[in-house]
Design a protein around this motif. Structure first.
Motif, PDB file in Angstrom:
ATOM      1  N   GLY A  88       0.787  -1.233   0.000  1.00 46.41           N
ATOM      2  CA  GLY A  88       0.000   0.000   0.000  1.00 46.41           C
ATOM      3  C   GLY A  88       0.810   1.269   0.000  1.00 46.41           C
ATOM      4  N   TYR A  89       0.102   2.387  -0.351  1.00 45.68           N
ATOM      5  CA  TYR A  89       0.739   3.698  -0.379  1.00 45.68           C
ATOM      6  C   TYR A  89      -0.205   4.810   0.062  1.00 45.68           C
ATOM      7  CZ  TYR A  89      -1.749   3.732  -4.863  1.00 45.68           C
ATOM      8  OH  TYR A  89      -2.722   3.656  -5.835  1.00 45.68           O
ATOM      9  N   LYS A  90      -1.499   4.455   0.329  1.00 50.11           N
ATOM     10  CA  LYS A  90      -2.449   5.464   0.775  1.00 50.11           C
ATOM     11  C   LYS A  90      -3.589   4.765   1.503  1.00 50.11           C
ATOM     12  CE  LYS A  90      -4.472   9.801  -0.960  1.00 50.11           C
ATOM     13  NZ  LYS A  90      -5.827   9.723  -0.358  1.00 50.11           N
ATOM     14  N   VAL A  91      -4.103   5.412   2.557  1.00 47.96           N
ATOM     15  CA  VAL A  91      -5.051   4.734   3.430  1.00 47.96           C
ATOM     16  C   VAL A  91      -6.363   4.378   2.727  1.00 47.96           C
ATOM     17  CG1 VAL A  91      -6.111   6.851   4.336  1.00 47.96           C
ATOM     18  CG2 VAL A  91      -6.069   4.783   5.761  1.00 47.96           C
ATOM     19  N   ASN A  92      -6.752   5.096   1.700  1.00 45.75           N
ATOM     20  CA  ASN A  92      -8.031   4.799   1.044  1.00 45.75           C
ATOM     21  C   ASN A  92      -7.860   4.073  -0.289  1.00 45.75           C
ATOM     22  OD1 ASN A  92      -6.974   6.986  -0.322  1.00 45.75           O
ATOM     23  ND2 ASN A  92      -8.951   8.038  -0.581  1.00 45.75           N
ATOM     24  N   VAL A  93      -6.683   3.455  -0.480  1.00 43.60           N
ATOM     25  CA  VAL A  93      -6.425   2.694  -1.703  1.00 43.60           C
ATOM     26  C   VAL A  93      -6.062   1.245  -1.343  1.00 43.60           C
ATOM     27  CG1 VAL A  93      -4.985   2.460  -3.751  1.00 43.60           C
ATOM     28  CG2 VAL A  93      -5.622   4.742  -2.930  1.00 43.60           C
ATOM     29  N   ILE A  94      -6.839   0.298  -1.861  1.00 47.72           N
ATOM     30  CA  ILE A  94      -6.486  -1.115  -1.707  1.00 47.72           C
ATOM     31  C   ILE A  94      -5.419  -1.431  -2.748  1.00 47.72           C
ATOM     32  CG2 ILE A  94      -7.321  -3.485  -1.902  1.00 47.72           C
ATOM     33  CD1 ILE A  94     -10.085  -2.447  -1.076  1.00 47.72           C
ATOM     34  N   PRO A  95      -4.217  -1.847  -2.312  1.00 47.32           N
ATOM     35  CA  PRO A  95      -3.133  -2.067  -3.277  1.00 47.32           C
ATOM     36  C   PRO A  95      -3.346  -3.345  -4.078  1.00 47.32           C
ATOM     37  CG  PRO A  95      -2.419  -2.741  -1.105  1.00 47.32           C
ATOM     38  CD  PRO A  95      -3.794  -2.135  -0.926  1.00 47.32           C
ATOM     39  N   GLY A  96      -2.702  -3.396  -5.205  1.00 48.67           N
ATOM     40  CA  GLY A  96      -2.795  -4.577  -6.054  1.00 48.67           C
ATOM     41  C   GLY A  96      -1.781  -5.641  -5.709  1.00 48.67           C
TER      42      GLY A  96
END
Length: 457
Positions: free
Chosen positions: A318-326
């Motif tokens: 991850g890189y941001k709290v509201n983004v689910i990483p791939g």
């Protein structure tokens, strides 16, 4: 007695003149403590990515100390700052197979704020030399230097040739130290058939009539690995049944909690038999809790040699709290017993499941040799001469050392860095731990034993 001597140091030379002669014993004992302190004060922290200061300063210091007494050490730099020092001592009988004495000069990082005494001060307190590397393994480096310098000053040749190797990069797998020399300068080790290095020769006091000294004859293999799970990226507010972090964390959780089966190797069986005889009570490896409870301060070191292991050590995603990483990744320190690598890898894949991609970051073999022969006899004699209640016993190291590289040259390797320790010292906790320290008396004892060992070897 030698006069002016020169060390070859890639592009420069170190010239010193030795001026006096000393008998065995007192001078080496006095010097070993100062040498250990000096080495600790040279920051050789190894972060595994060349971001540390490197080992060059330590290599030059060691070269100077060897050159002062008439040897011709050479420094080999495999990468900027990543340097090892090697020298050869001519023995009384050069036709005999040679002995390698090796140690590493790099250390794992240390945060001074966590320590009672600064980890790079080499301070003496409470009867110990404190600092990063005090037991891993600048103590043995200092013992080797002190004994060699004393023998050279007094003109006492060893029975056979000895190769000295003070190596870079052991703490990150030895790529820029032992492995570099074995792959690119193997002529340095011509004629060498046996070696001593870390981690062994330390004492475990059973009672007032018996002290065991654990000599390493085996070590687990390693698979440092990266685990990767690919999932579907998306907005953190949305439902996502293909979350890479969730899948990876579940797999890592299964791995971290897995109870690996007990597997008793030849070395561990021999050690447990010796210890059972010493304690006067049976030790059942199938009952690990009861067995380890009887081992005191060495329980951590021995317990890890009864089974394969895989310890999750790093997580990343991850890189941001509201983004689910791939994608999500983890790192695992995997160790396998001699003869059990295939079983270990099969168990690993079964535990992790099909969604987890596994790739090695660094891997190396397991080692095991028998506890016999003239070198073992020399160890027994040297220990007994300095500690009448000593008994050397074989054991397996749960970690790995530079012996893995030297084994590729057909060199039979033992862990023997002699130390007589107070029973209350948590020796296992000193390795990579906070407040690492070595008893002053342990250093002087080790120097005496190492000198006797060389005489008998």
């Amino acid at each position: 007695m030698r006069g002016s001597t020169t060390a070859t140091v890639e592009g420069s030379s170190v010239s010193e003149t030795s001026t006096d002669r000393a008998g065995i014993g007192e001078r080496a004992e006095n010097e070993v403590v100062d040498l250990c302190r000096d080495l600790i004060r040279i920051d050789t922290s190894n972060y595994g990515d060349h971001s540390g200061p490197g080992e060059r300063a330590a290599a030059e210091y060691i070269a100077e100390k060897l050159a002062e007494v008439g040897l011709e050490p050479k420094i080999f730099e495999s990468h900027k700052g990543r340097a090892s020092t090697v020298a050869r001592i001519e023995g009384e009988d050069p036709s005999r197979p040679a002995l390698l004495i090796h140690g590493h000069t790099d250390v794992v990082p240390a945060n001074a704020a966590d320590w009672t005494h600064d980890p790079f001060s080499g301070e003496i307190a409470d009867g110990c030399v404190w600092g990063r590397g005090a037991v891993d393994m600048k103590d043995m480096d200092a013992m080797t230097l002190a004994v060699v310098r004393d023998r050279m000053r007094s003109g006492r040749k060893p029975p056979r040739d000895i190769v000295l190797a003070f190596l870079a990069d052991e703490e990150a797998g030895g790529t820029y130290g032992a492995r570099h020399l074995v792959d690119n300068h193997r002529d340095l080790f011509d004629g060498v058939t046996e070696a001593i290095g870390e981690v062994g020769g330390f004492s475990f006091t059973v009672n007032e009539n018996l002290r065991l000294y654990l000599v390493e004859t085996a070590q687990k293999g390693m698979h440092w690995m990266r685990l990767t799970v690919d999932g579907t990226a998306g907005h953190g507010s949305m439902t996502n049944d293909d979350n890479a972090i969730t899948e990876l964390c579940e797999a890592v959780g299964r791995l971290g909690r897995h109870k690996w089966p007990v597997r008793v190797t030849k070395t561990v069986r021999s050690f447990l038999d010796e210890l059972s005889d010493a304690l006067g009570t049976p030790l059942d490896p199938e009952d690990m809790e009861a067995t380890l409870a009887k081992l005191g301060g060495i329980a951590k070191m021995v317990g890890a040699t009864l089974q394969n292991s895989a310890a999750p050590t790093m997580l990343g995603a991850g890189y941001k709290v509201n983004v689910i990483p791939g994608q999500a990744t983890a790192h695992v320190d995997g160790r396998f017993l001699p003869g059990y690598e295939e079983e270990f890898l099969a168990d690993l894949d079964r535990i992790l499941g099909p969604r987890v991609k596994r790739e090695d970051v660094h891997g190396d073999k397991a080692l095991e040799t028998s506890f016999d022969g003239s070198l073992v006899d020399a160890i027994q004699l040297a220990l007994k001469a300095e500690d009448p209640i000593a008994r050397a016993v074989p054991y397996m190291l749960s970690g790995g050392t530079d012996a893995k590289s030297f084994d590729d040259l057909g060199i039979r390797c033992f862990g023997f860095a002699p130390l007589k320790l107070p029973p209350e010292l948590d020796f296992a906790g000193m390795f990579h731990g906070v407040d690492e320290r070595v008893p002053v008396e342990g250093l002087t004892f080790g120097a005496r034993v190492l000198d006797r060992f060389i005489d008998h070897s």
